[in-house]
Design a protein around this motif. Sequence first.
Motif, PDB file in Angstrom:
ATOM      1  N   ALA A 131       0.827  -1.305   0.021  1.00  0.00           N
ATOM      2  CA  ALA A 131      -0.003  -0.116  -0.130  1.00  0.00           C
ATOM      3  C   ALA A 131       0.888   1.250  -0.058  1.00  0.00           C
ATOM      4  CB  ALA A 131      -0.890   0.003   1.023  1.00  0.00           C
ATOM      5  N   GLN A 132       1.801   1.213   0.786  1.00  0.00           N
ATOM      6  CA  GLN A 132       2.712   2.362   0.892  1.00  0.00           C
ATOM      7  C   GLN A 132       3.441   2.602  -0.535  1.00  0.00           C
ATOM      8  OE1 GLN A 132       4.849   1.106   4.373  1.00  0.00           O
ATOM      9  NE2 GLN A 132       4.163   2.915   5.612  1.00  0.00           N
ATOM     10  N   ILE A 133       3.950   1.360  -1.097  1.00  0.00           N
ATOM     11  CA  ILE A 133       4.752   1.643  -2.194  1.00  0.00           C
ATOM     12  C   ILE A 133       3.890   2.065  -3.326  1.00  0.00           C
ATOM     13  CG2 ILE A 133       5.874   0.225  -4.260  1.00  0.00           C
ATOM     14  CD1 ILE A 133       7.055  -1.309  -1.783  1.00  0.00           C
ATOM     15  N   LEU A 134       2.295   1.582  -3.603  1.00  0.00           N
ATOM     16  CA  LEU A 134       1.621   1.875  -4.601  1.00  0.00           C
ATOM     17  C   LEU A 134       1.148   3.538  -4.452  1.00  0.00           C
ATOM     18  CD1 LEU A 134      -1.299  -0.248  -5.937  1.00  0.00           C
ATOM     19  CD2 LEU A 134      -1.993   1.919  -5.231  1.00  0.00           C
ATOM     20  N   THR A 135       1.073   3.825  -3.188  1.00  0.00           N
ATOM     21  CA  THR A 135       0.557   5.139  -2.920  1.00  0.00           C
ATOM     22  C   THR A 135       1.842   6.256  -3.387  1.00  0.00           C
ATOM     23  OG1 THR A 135       0.998   5.110  -0.668  1.00  0.00           O
ATOM     24  CG2 THR A 135      -1.171   4.883  -1.397  1.00  0.00           C
ATOM     25  N   GLU A 136       3.092   5.529  -2.894  1.00  0.00           N
ATOM     26  CA  GLU A 136       4.232   6.633  -3.394  1.00  0.00           C
ATOM     27  C   GLU A 136       4.517   6.607  -4.825  1.00  0.00           C
ATOM     28  OE1 GLU A 136       9.123   6.306  -2.569  1.00  0.00           O
ATOM     29  OE2 GLU A 136       8.010   5.488  -1.434  1.00  0.00           O
ATOM     30  N   GLY A 138       2.075   5.766  -7.302  1.00  0.00           N
ATOM     31  CA  GLY A 138       0.892   6.026  -8.092  1.00  0.00           C
ATOM     32  C   GLY A 138       0.485   4.821  -9.129  1.00  0.00           C
ATOM     33  N   ARG A 139       1.153   3.915  -9.123  1.00  0.00           N
ATOM     34  CA  ARG A 139       1.064   2.606 -10.067  1.00  0.00           C
ATOM     35  C   ARG A 139       1.654   1.319  -9.365  1.00  0.00           C
ATOM     36  NH1 ARG A 139       6.240   1.752 -11.796  1.00  0.00           N
ATOM     37  NH2 ARG A 139       7.506   3.356 -11.749  1.00  0.00           N
ATOM     38  N   VAL A 140       1.459   0.430 -10.052  1.00  0.00           N
ATOM     39  CA  VAL A 140       1.964  -1.017  -9.506  1.00  0.00           C
ATOM     40  C   VAL A 140       3.592  -0.833 -10.128  1.00  0.00           C
ATOM     41  CG1 VAL A 140       2.130  -3.332  -9.955  1.00  0.00           C
ATOM     42  CG2 VAL A 140      -0.117  -1.906  -9.585  1.00  0.00           C
ATOM     43  N   PRO A 141       4.668  -0.821  -9.226  1.00  0.00           N
ATOM     44  CA  PRO A 141       5.975  -0.750  -9.752  1.00  0.00           C
ATOM     45  C   PRO A 141       6.378  -2.183  -9.210  1.00  0.00           C
ATOM     46  CG  PRO A 141       5.769   0.162  -7.447  1.00  0.00           C
ATOM     47  CD  PRO A 141       4.478  -0.111  -7.894  1.00  0.00           C
ATOM     48  N   TYR A 154       9.656  -9.089  -9.185  1.00  0.00           N
ATOM     49  CA  TYR A 154      10.674  -7.943  -8.990  1.00  0.00           C
ATOM     50  C   TYR A 154       9.846  -6.974  -8.106  1.00  0.00           C
ATOM     51  CZ  TYR A 154       8.568  -5.885 -13.017  1.00  0.00           C
ATOM     52  OH  TYR A 154       7.678  -5.335 -14.007  1.00  0.00           O
ATOM     53  N   LEU A 155      10.662  -6.068  -7.728  1.00  0.00           N
ATOM     54  CA  LEU A 155      10.247  -4.858  -7.031  1.00  0.00           C
ATOM     55  C   LEU A 155      10.793  -3.675  -7.602  1.00  0.00           C
ATOM     56  CD1 LEU A 155       8.373  -3.542  -4.904  1.00  0.00           C
ATOM     57  CD2 LEU A 155      10.435  -3.851  -3.415  1.00  0.00           C
ATOM     58  N   ALA A 162       9.422   2.604 -15.578  1.00  0.00           N
ATOM     59  CA  ALA A 162       8.927   1.294 -15.198  1.00  0.00           C
ATOM     60  C   ALA A 162       9.582   0.234 -15.446  1.00  0.00           C
ATOM     61  CB  ALA A 162       7.457   1.177 -15.252  1.00  0.00           C
ATOM     62  N   ARG A 163       9.898  -0.849 -14.777  1.00  0.00           N
ATOM     63  CA  ARG A 163      10.567  -2.161 -14.894  1.00  0.00           C
ATOM     64  C   ARG A 163       9.668  -3.225 -15.704  1.00  0.00           C
ATOM     65  NH1 ARG A 163      14.284  -4.108 -10.068  1.00  0.00           N
ATOM     66  NH2 ARG A 163      14.397  -6.115 -11.463  1.00  0.00           N
ATOM     67  N   ARG A 164      10.237  -3.905 -16.393  1.00  0.00           N
ATOM     68  CA  ARG A 164       9.563  -5.221 -17.094  1.00  0.00           C
ATOM     69  C   ARG A 164      10.263  -6.407 -16.727  1.00  0.00           C
ATOM     70  NH1 ARG A 164       9.072  -4.897 -23.005  1.00  0.00           N
ATOM     71  NH2 ARG A 164       8.007  -6.405 -22.617  1.00  0.00           N
ATOM     72  N   TYR A 165      11.684  -6.396 -16.178  1.00  0.00           N
ATOM     73  CA  TYR A 165      12.366  -7.654 -16.091  1.00  0.00           C
ATOM     74  C   TYR A 165      13.037  -7.559 -14.897  1.00  0.00           C
ATOM     75  CZ  TYR A 165      11.863  -7.313 -21.223  1.00  0.00           C
ATOM     76  OH  TYR A 165      11.370  -7.300 -22.563  1.00  0.00           O
TER      77      TYR A 165
END
Length: 187
Positions: A131-136, A138-141, A154-155, A162-165
């Motif tokens: 939740a903290q990461i998503l709010t920071e 604003g997307r799914v990282p 991955y995170l 944005a990462r894909r790999y």
Amino acid sequence: MSGDVAIQRGFRPAERLIDLANAVLASPELPRAALAELLARHGESPDDLTGRAFSEGDADGLRDAVRRVTGILAEADTDRAAHAINALLAECGARPHLSRHGGHAWHLHVDRGEDASWADWFLASSALALAQILTEYGRVPWGECAAAGCATLYLGTGPGSARRYCSAACASRERVAAHRRRKRASG
């Protein structure tokens, strides 16, 4: 805590989540000892990881909890991820509180306290971290590696796009494969 005791920095529950999720994905019946070793690497006290404090039943519950949160880590849609995190936070049902233990700096907890099972603790702390990461951001990282044949989670909270790999090796392998496909297609 005594003033001369150094406080450990960098408590990172999201990284713990990713490490546990990848370990359980790779080995669904990951042994209790291996789970305890991973937890220790992420700052859990050896006293809390003995066979008595972290039993085979606790390990079973933790593996199940990890599998539940893995579904959120594979979710690329921000809205669906947010709803899943909210559902998990509601299920945890505890109010946030600040905690300092085991040499860690003050950090948020949302578990039910000392009576929480390992599974409840993991679900609550993972939901809070996501939740903290998503709010920071604003997307799914976070996500599952886009490389063919790789399912590593991955995170992607570092700088840049944005990462894909999951790694530079997977990204490079995919770029080389795409280059070869283009080369074959053009002649």
